[in-house]
Design a protein around this motif. Sequence first.
Motif, PDB file in Angstrom:
ATOM      1  N   ILE A 173      36.277  11.638  12.085  1.00 41.37           N
ATOM      2  CA  ILE A 173      37.001  12.898  12.051  1.00 41.37           C
ATOM      3  C   ILE A 173      38.038  12.852  10.940  1.00 41.37           C
ATOM      4  N   SER A 174      38.260  13.993  10.312  1.00 46.21           N
ATOM      5  CA  SER A 174      39.307  14.108   9.302  1.00 46.21           C
ATOM      6  C   SER A 174      39.789  15.547   9.290  1.00 46.21           C
ATOM      7  N   ARG A 175      40.909  15.765   8.640  1.00 47.35           N
ATOM      8  CA  ARG A 175      41.438  17.125   8.549  1.00 47.35           C
ATOM      9  C   ARG A 175      42.092  17.324   7.202  1.00 47.35           C
TER      10      ARG A 175
ATOM     11  N   ASN B  47      46.532   9.776  13.390  1.00 44.58           N
ATOM     12  CA  ASN B  47      46.149   9.157  14.660  1.00 44.58           C
ATOM     13  C   ASN B  47      44.844   9.765  15.151  1.00 44.58           C
ATOM     14  N   THR B  48      43.885   8.915  15.466  1.00 41.41           N
ATOM     15  CA  THR B  48      42.600   9.393  15.975  1.00 41.41           C
ATOM     16  C   THR B  48      42.187   8.596  17.206  1.00 41.41           C
TER      17      THR B  48
ATOM     18  N   GLN C 164      48.075  22.821  21.278  1.00 35.28           N
ATOM     19  CA  GLN C 164      49.387  23.067  20.714  1.00 35.28           C
ATOM     20  C   GLN C 164      50.298  21.846  20.840  1.00 35.28           C
ATOM     21  N   SER C 165      50.155  21.131  21.926  1.00 41.73           N
ATOM     22  CA  SER C 165      50.913  19.896  22.088  1.00 41.73           C
ATOM     23  C   SER C 165      50.230  18.799  21.296  1.00 41.73           C
ATOM     24  N   LEU C 166      51.027  17.965  20.642  1.00 47.60           N
ATOM     25  CA  LEU C 166      50.450  16.899  19.836  1.00 47.60           C
ATOM     26  C   LEU C 166      50.218  15.623  20.642  1.00 47.60           C
ATOM     27  N   ALA C 167      50.542  15.676  21.931  1.00 43.52           N
ATOM     28  CA  ALA C 167      50.309  14.505  22.773  1.00 43.52           C
ATOM     29  C   ALA C 167      48.813  14.251  22.880  1.00 43.52           C
TER      30      ALA C 167
ATOM     31  N   ILE D  55      42.133  14.205  16.694  1.00 44.72           N
ATOM     32  CA  ILE D  55      42.965  13.803  15.569  1.00 44.72           C
ATOM     33  C   ILE D  55      44.316  14.473  15.716  1.00 44.72           C
ATOM     34  N   SER D  56      45.373  13.750  15.380  1.00 40.84           N
ATOM     35  CA  SER D  56      46.727  14.280  15.482  1.00 40.84           C
ATOM     36  C   SER D  56      46.979  15.317  14.391  1.00 40.84           C
TER      37      SER D  56
END
Length: 124
Positions: free
Chosen positions: A70-72, A57-58, A100-103, A51-52
Amino acid sequence: QVQLVESGGGLVQAGGSLRLSCAASGRTFSSFAMAWFRQAPGKEREFVVRISGSGGNTNYADFVKGRFTISRDNAKSTVYLQMNSLKPEDTAVYYCAARQSLARAIYAAEYDYWGQGTQVTVSS
């Protein structure tokens, strides 16, 4: 540095549900992409879902699509994995990971921080 602590694993019958949680501490949670991996005995660690940072974005592994979600909650620095319609082949240690990177990343080597894992056992 980020510390990750998973909880929520256990023993459940096939067809049942579990919700895993992963609490993070140490850095700005929303700046990390999060993921769940799993590892069954004698097998390699495999990607389950990511998950972003924003949660918008998942990406799911094919074998959990339609069953896991998934959730946050960035305010609580926690990521969740809702697992429904569990199967015996879902039995594994489930690990929470942070990147750490959101890619987009689906390989274990791409993640920077890991929790200690929580055991999920699904009986037939």
